[in-house]
Design an enzyme around this catalytic site. Sequence first.
Site, mmCIF file in Angstrom:
data_model
loop_
_atom_site.group_PDB
_atom_site.id
_atom_site.type_symbol
_atom_site.label_atom_id
_atom_site.label_comp_id
_atom_site.label_asym_id
_atom_site.label_seq_id
_atom_site.Cartn_x
_atom_site.Cartn_y
_atom_site.Cartn_z
ATOM 1 N N ASP A 119 -45.687 -11.459 38.638
ATOM 2 C CA ASP A 119 -45.205 -11.036 39.954
ATOM 3 C C ASP A 119 -46.145 -10.043 40.635
ATOM 4 O OD1 ASP A 119 -43.128 -12.636 39.282
ATOM 5 O OD2 ASP A 119 -41.707 -11.019 38.902
ATOM 6 N N GLU B 136 -40.198 -12.301 27.906
ATOM 7 C CA GLU B 136 -40.733 -11.099 27.216
ATOM 8 C C GLU B 136 -39.841 -10.676 26.060
ATOM 9 O OE1 GLU B 136 -40.374 -11.441 30.551
ATOM 10 O OE2 GLU B 136 -42.477 -12.002 30.753
ATOM 11 N N ASP C 228 -40.102 -18.939 32.070
ATOM 12 C CA ASP C 228 -40.151 -17.592 32.671
ATOM 13 C C ASP C 228 -39.346 -16.606 31.813
ATOM 14 O OD1 ASP C 228 -40.689 -15.644 34.617
ATOM 15 O OD2 ASP C 228 -39.002 -16.223 35.884
HETATM 16 O O1 MIG Z 1 -36.531 -11.826 37.959
HETATM 17 O O2 MIG Z 1 -37.137 -17.026 38.877
HETATM 18 O O3 MIG Z 1 -42.264 -14.243 37.596
HETATM 19 O O4 MIG Z 1 -42.304 -16.354 39.425
HETATM 20 O O5 MIG Z 1 -39.996 -16.772 40.981
HETATM 21 C C1 MIG Z 1 -37.417 -12.684 38.632
HETATM 22 C C2 MIG Z 1 -37.425 -16.076 39.843
HETATM 23 C C3 MIG Z 1 -37.492 -13.987 37.902
HETATM 24 C C4 MIG Z 1 -39.902 -14.042 37.866
HETATM 25 C C5 MIG Z 1 -41.096 -14.941 37.946
HETATM 26 C C6 MIG Z 1 -41.187 -15.516 39.335
HETATM 27 C C7 MIG Z 1 -39.929 -16.277 39.659
HETATM 28 C C8 MIG Z 1 -38.712 -15.342 39.539
HETATM 29 N N1 MIG Z 1 -38.667 -14.764 38.199
#
Ligand code: MIG
Length: 727
Positions: free
Chosen positions: A436, A324, A321
């Site tokens: 999201d 970016e 995750d």
């Molecule tokens: O700032 O890890 O897209 O699926 O549950 C949010 C928490 C960070 C973004 C991901 C989402 C995940 C969440 N993350």
Amino acid sequence: MFKKAQISAQTHLYRSGEPFKTGAVILDLSKVNFQDSPRIPYFEIETNDKETNLIYKMQEDDVVYGLGETLGALNKRGKIYQFYATDDPLHTPDKKALYGSHPFMILDGEKSFGLFIDYPSEIIFDIGFTHKDYIKITIFSKDLDIYLFECDEKLTIIKEYFALTGKPYIPPKWAFGFQQSRWSYFSEEEVRYVANKYRELDIPLDVIYTDIDYMDGYKVFTINRETFPNYEGMVKDLAQKGIKVIPIIDPGVKIEEGYHVYEEGKMNKYFCVDKNREDFVAAVWPGLTHFPDFLNSDVRKWWGRQYKIFTDMGIKGVWNDMNEPSIFYTPTRVQKLFESLEKAKVEENELGQKLSLIQEAIKNIPNNREDYKSFYHKLDDGTLINHDLVHNLYGLKMTEAASEALKTLLPNERPLLLSRSSYPGLHRMASIWMGDNMSWWEHMLVNIRLLQSLNMMGFFYTGADIGGFGGDASPELVIRWMQLGVFNPFYRNHAALNTRPQEPWQFDEESLNIMRDTVRLRYALLPYTYSEYMNSVKESEPFIKPLSFVFDGKKEKDIEDQFMYGNSLMVAPVHEQNKKGRYVYLPDVKWLNWTATKFEERNMTVYKPGDYYIEAELSQIPLFIKENNLLVLTEPMNYVGEKEITELWIVGLVTSQAVYTYYDDDGLTYNFAKGEFGHLKIEILKESNDFKVQVEKEDPKNMIKVNKIHFEIYDESGNVVKKDMII
Ligand code: MIG
């Protein structure tokens, strides 16, 4: 100026300057012959010191496809899209950029061609927005590669794109099962509870995710032993029930003395640096962190080795995750905020006028372009490159680190590997989910469109957070989205912190029963889904296709909320609130309509081509099997691999002849590449009131355990003939 090289009969590369080697393309370009080319076919070129612009005049009926993870219509005309990876959790229609950068488009018109711009920083596609007839593509550089695919057929353009960038990722077969997630299940107990609940309620399930709260203080590659005292035991116990556990991993490494990942990274200079060559500091979940420099191969190897703590526990995949990379704030940005606030310091009665100033200052804190410009990567040859120039590669390179490592850590096993940010090439090793979204009906339609446009980029294995991530979901929304999810290759219910829980049992008894039948239907479709997925990778053809990729008519180009799932099945999901049906357009051929509720109930109706209103109560999903094509079902199980698939149900409307090539392999390894797979070639020939069947088995490695096939073959009046066959 451009130089030109021939890549294949239909593909040419146009190169300007000295492009950065992104890794998107798998061909060895060191040996191609370039010749000067003052122009690029179709396009007018305008350049200045900083940018390259490509301009194309569209015809009225031209349709533009592609651009992967972008919002708006499937036909990309009429909007501006920006490729500069960003973590934007509010996918409203005005947004230009999301997490991934996929600068590959297809122009479908009198003249058809495809275009892929291999450039890893900002690109703008203005597709008939500023001027309705013009495409203007702006690349903020003069160092770039442009691939032009000159083919008439959309599907051939995509084949050429895959020949250039590689074939799509193949997940393990269990990844086609249902998956449950939540930010967060806060303890081992909670995860075990969810697993047990699924089994108790007889709802099939293959995977549960642990989100960031399993970590100790959000430190990557650690486990909070207070809340997850026996994470490894949990993984083993759930494996006994046929459930895999997949952990999330973020790139930001917490700055904390004594924390091994931080210490190792710091000692070996594995982090991105600022202009003073100090480790760059940005805040994410753990607070202040450093970013691993994934553009460097030593760093990728080091990072990859960290995944061992998971594979040692028996974990078979990871969820990358925030790559970016997402930045909550940097110390510089906070400083700037304080300065703006100082400027905005006002008497109470003036606040009205200054409020927007303050709001603006706060809005600019996360993911600020200035911050991306303020750090550097150290490439393998020792040169430093500003992050901004290669921004869109960070997620790709992080995922490459994971993918390469997992080849050693899980030898000959296909991992489930997900990334949020992506760039062409990532589709070879992993896949992406859609980020999201919100629990909004509108986002079901976004899901439907993205399925189609991401498949064009080779992200076959994709899907949205079912039920919506942000916001509270109504039971009706979750049911309809679970139904759509049956046709998301990546089928995962996930929701954000502080939102209404949306596991199937969180609502009423009736909703629960519908969701159970829905998930079981997904498992009934498993032989078809897997077979079609593997065949589509082999054929280099999208697994999910828009109608316009299969049928030629004009109307097909306007239909974006129906799609082909494999080659036999058209799905027309209900994606609006309170609807008890929907309009469906049936192109070209006859269709066998299954308004599906559950595997066991198959009431079918035959439709001629045309427009229809198809009724669909809350429990019903409008499905259509294409004439002379076949659907392959089996009895649902609790998880993929619980039982061997020994019986198949073959359903179809056959007016002349239908052939289906059923594929299977071990579902876990790469041995299929060495020929360890089997085929059942099933052929049905229509005869006056009956049909003839022929089944040929080609299965040297005994991969197919099917011993009984039930045929349910319909004729054009809707009469069914059923036959069983032992093979
Ligand atoms: O700032 O890890 O897209 O699926 O549950 C949010 C928490 C960070 C973004 C991901 C989402 C995940 C969440 N993350």
